[in-house]
Scaffold this motif. Structure first.
Motif, PDB file in Angstrom:
ATOM      1  N   LEU A 227       8.491   7.187 -11.799  1.00 60.44           N
ATOM      2  CA  LEU A 227       9.945   7.250 -11.883  1.00 60.44           C
ATOM      3  C   LEU A 227      10.326   8.672 -12.278  1.00 60.44           C
ATOM      4  O   LEU A 227       9.726   9.234 -13.195  1.00 60.44           O
ATOM      5  CB  LEU A 227      10.453   6.262 -12.932  1.00 60.44           C
ATOM      6  N   VAL A 228      11.272   9.258 -11.538  1.00 62.13           N
ATOM      7  CA  VAL A 228      11.771  10.592 -11.876  1.00 62.13           C
ATOM      8  C   VAL A 228      13.279  10.499 -12.105  1.00 62.13           C
ATOM      9  O   VAL A 228      13.949   9.638 -11.541  1.00 62.13           O
ATOM     10  CB  VAL A 228      11.448  11.641 -10.784  1.00 62.13           C
ATOM     11  N   THR A 229      13.777  11.385 -12.945  1.00 65.18           N
ATOM     12  CA  THR A 229      15.198  11.349 -13.275  1.00 65.18           C
ATOM     13  C   THR A 229      15.955  12.471 -12.573  1.00 65.18           C
ATOM     14  O   THR A 229      15.381  13.501 -12.221  1.00 65.18           O
ATOM     15  CB  THR A 229      15.419  11.466 -14.798  1.00 65.18           C
ATOM     16  N   LYS A 230      17.226  12.200 -12.351  1.00 61.91           N
ATOM     17  CA  LYS A 230      18.134  13.204 -11.784  1.00 61.91           C
ATOM     18  C   LYS A 230      18.717  14.013 -12.917  1.00 61.91           C
ATOM     19  O   LYS A 230      18.959  13.465 -13.985  1.00 61.91           O
ATOM     20  CB  LYS A 230      19.264  12.522 -11.004  1.00 61.91           C
TER      21      LYS A 230
ATOM     22  N   GLU B 282       0.800  -1.225   0.000  1.00 63.82           N
ATOM     23  CA  GLU B 282       0.000   0.000   0.000  1.00 63.82           C
ATOM     24  C   GLU B 282       0.832   1.273   0.000  1.00 63.82           C
ATOM     25  O   GLU B 282       0.309   2.359  -0.268  1.00 63.82           O
ATOM     26  CB  GLU B 282      -0.949   0.008   1.212  1.00 63.82           C
ATOM     27  N   VAL B 283       2.132   1.173   0.272  1.00 64.54           N
ATOM     28  CA  VAL B 283       2.995   2.355   0.332  1.00 64.54           C
ATOM     29  C   VAL B 283       3.488   2.703  -1.072  1.00 64.54           C
ATOM     30  O   VAL B 283       4.148   1.889  -1.716  1.00 64.54           O
ATOM     31  CB  VAL B 283       4.192   2.133   1.284  1.00 64.54           C
ATOM     32  N   PRO B 284       3.167   3.908  -1.557  1.00 64.14           N
ATOM     33  CA  PRO B 284       3.642   4.313  -2.882  1.00 64.14           C
ATOM     34  C   PRO B 284       5.171   4.437  -2.899  1.00 64.14           C
ATOM     35  O   PRO B 284       5.775   4.870  -1.911  1.00 64.14           O
ATOM     36  CB  PRO B 284       3.001   5.680  -3.102  1.00 64.14           C
ATOM     37  N   VAL B 285       5.776   4.040  -4.009  1.00 59.00           N
ATOM     38  CA  VAL B 285       7.228   4.114  -4.167  1.00 59.00           C
ATOM     39  C   VAL B 285       7.535   4.842  -5.471  1.00 59.00           C
ATOM     40  O   VAL B 285       7.070   4.432  -6.540  1.00 59.00           O
ATOM     41  CB  VAL B 285       7.875   2.712  -4.196  1.00 59.00           C
ATOM     42  N   ILE B 286       8.292   5.925  -5.352  1.00 59.57           N
ATOM     43  CA  ILE B 286       8.765   6.652  -6.531  1.00 59.57           C
ATOM     44  C   ILE B 286      10.242   6.346  -6.677  1.00 59.57           C
ATOM     45  O   ILE B 286      11.023   6.551  -5.749  1.00 59.57           O
ATOM     46  CB  ILE B 286       8.556   8.177  -6.372  1.00 59.57           C
ATOM     47  N   MET B 287      10.619   5.855  -7.835  1.00 59.08           N
ATOM     48  CA  MET B 287      12.018   5.544  -8.093  1.00 59.08           C
ATOM     49  C   MET B 287      12.690   6.780  -8.695  1.00 59.08           C
ATOM     50  O   MET B 287      12.094   7.492  -9.507  1.00 59.08           O
ATOM     51  CB  MET B 287      12.147   4.360  -9.066  1.00 59.08           C
ATOM     52  N   VAL B 288      13.933   7.024  -8.263  1.00 57.67           N
ATOM     53  CA  VAL B 288      14.707   8.170  -8.726  1.00 57.67           C
ATOM     54  C   VAL B 288      15.993   7.627  -9.344  1.00 57.67           C
ATOM     55  O   VAL B 288      16.660   6.787  -8.745  1.00 57.67           O
ATOM     56  CB  VAL B 288      15.052   9.113  -7.552  1.00 57.67           C
ATOM     57  N   THR B 289      16.313   8.099 -10.540  1.00 58.39           N
ATOM     58  CA  THR B 289      17.512   7.580 -11.196  1.00 58.39           C
ATOM     59  C   THR B 289      18.180   8.622 -12.074  1.00 58.39           C
ATOM     60  O   THR B 289      17.511   9.515 -12.603  1.00 58.39           O
ATOM     61  CB  THR B 289      17.175   6.330 -12.044  1.00 58.39           C
ATOM     62  N   ALA B 290      19.475   8.492 -12.208  1.00 60.18           N
ATOM     63  CA  ALA B 290      20.221   9.334 -13.143  1.00 60.18           C
ATOM     64  C   ALA B 290      20.106   8.754 -14.551  1.00 60.18           C
ATOM     65  O   ALA B 290      20.458   9.404 -15.525  1.00 60.18           O
ATOM     66  CB  ALA B 290      21.687   9.414 -12.725  1.00 60.18           C
ATOM     67  N   TYR B 291      19.585   7.531 -14.637  1.00 59.41           N
ATOM     68  CA  TYR B 291      19.475   6.834 -15.913  1.00 59.41           C
ATOM     69  C   TYR B 291      18.002   6.648 -16.246  1.00 59.41           C
ATOM     70  O   TYR B 291      17.387   5.673 -15.857  1.00 59.41           O
ATOM     71  CB  TYR B 291      20.180   5.481 -15.840  1.00 59.41           C
TER      72      TYR B 291
END
Length: 131
Positions: free
Chosen positions: A107-110, A81-90
């Motif tokens: 997903l968000v990028t650096k 139930e916990v939302p997870v946003i992935m962050v990546t330079a790629y």
């Protein structure tokens, strides 16, 4: 109500950056940040329990040891139930596909666009409150 956000990233300056960019939200008590320098450290913190309770996880994908994608799989099994946003330079298509296929909310990028990240966090908050 204060919402707990767990940020998982091995970059040493990430805590200062998030505290600076979310200064108003921190001062108003809207959010509280928890930080972990590795996926393993994040899992330990979640097992012990964080106050305020973790409402959202922001995790880097590429970290030493357990990757953010491995962490995502564990989180989906333990706390779906916990939302997870992935962050990546790629921000390549393969990382995006793997993150979303494994249950990432987004997903968000650096370098992170904090204006867009705040919009995304606010939309997740609104969705949770409506549910």
């Amino acid at each position: 109500m204060t919402l707990g956000i767990l940020v998982v990233d091995d970059e040493p300056d990430i805590e200062d950056l998030f505290r600076q960019r979310f200064r108003a939200e921190l001062r108003s008590g809207q959010v509280a940040f928890h930080f972990a320098a590795s996926a393993e450290q994040a899992l330990e913190a979640l097992d012990v329990g964080l106050t305020p309770e973790t409402f959202l996880v922001l995790s880097d994908i590429n970290m030493p040891g357990m990757s953010g994608l491995d962490l995502l799989q564990r989180l989906r099994a333990q706390t779906p139930e916990v939302p997870v946003i992935m962050v990546t330079a790629y921000g390549d298509i393969e990382n995006r596909r793997r993150a979303l296929d494994n249950g990432a909310t987004n997903l968000v990028t650096k370098p992170v666009d904090f204006t867009e990240l705040k919009k995304l966090v606010n939309s997740i908050i609104a969705d949770k409150q409506a549910a």
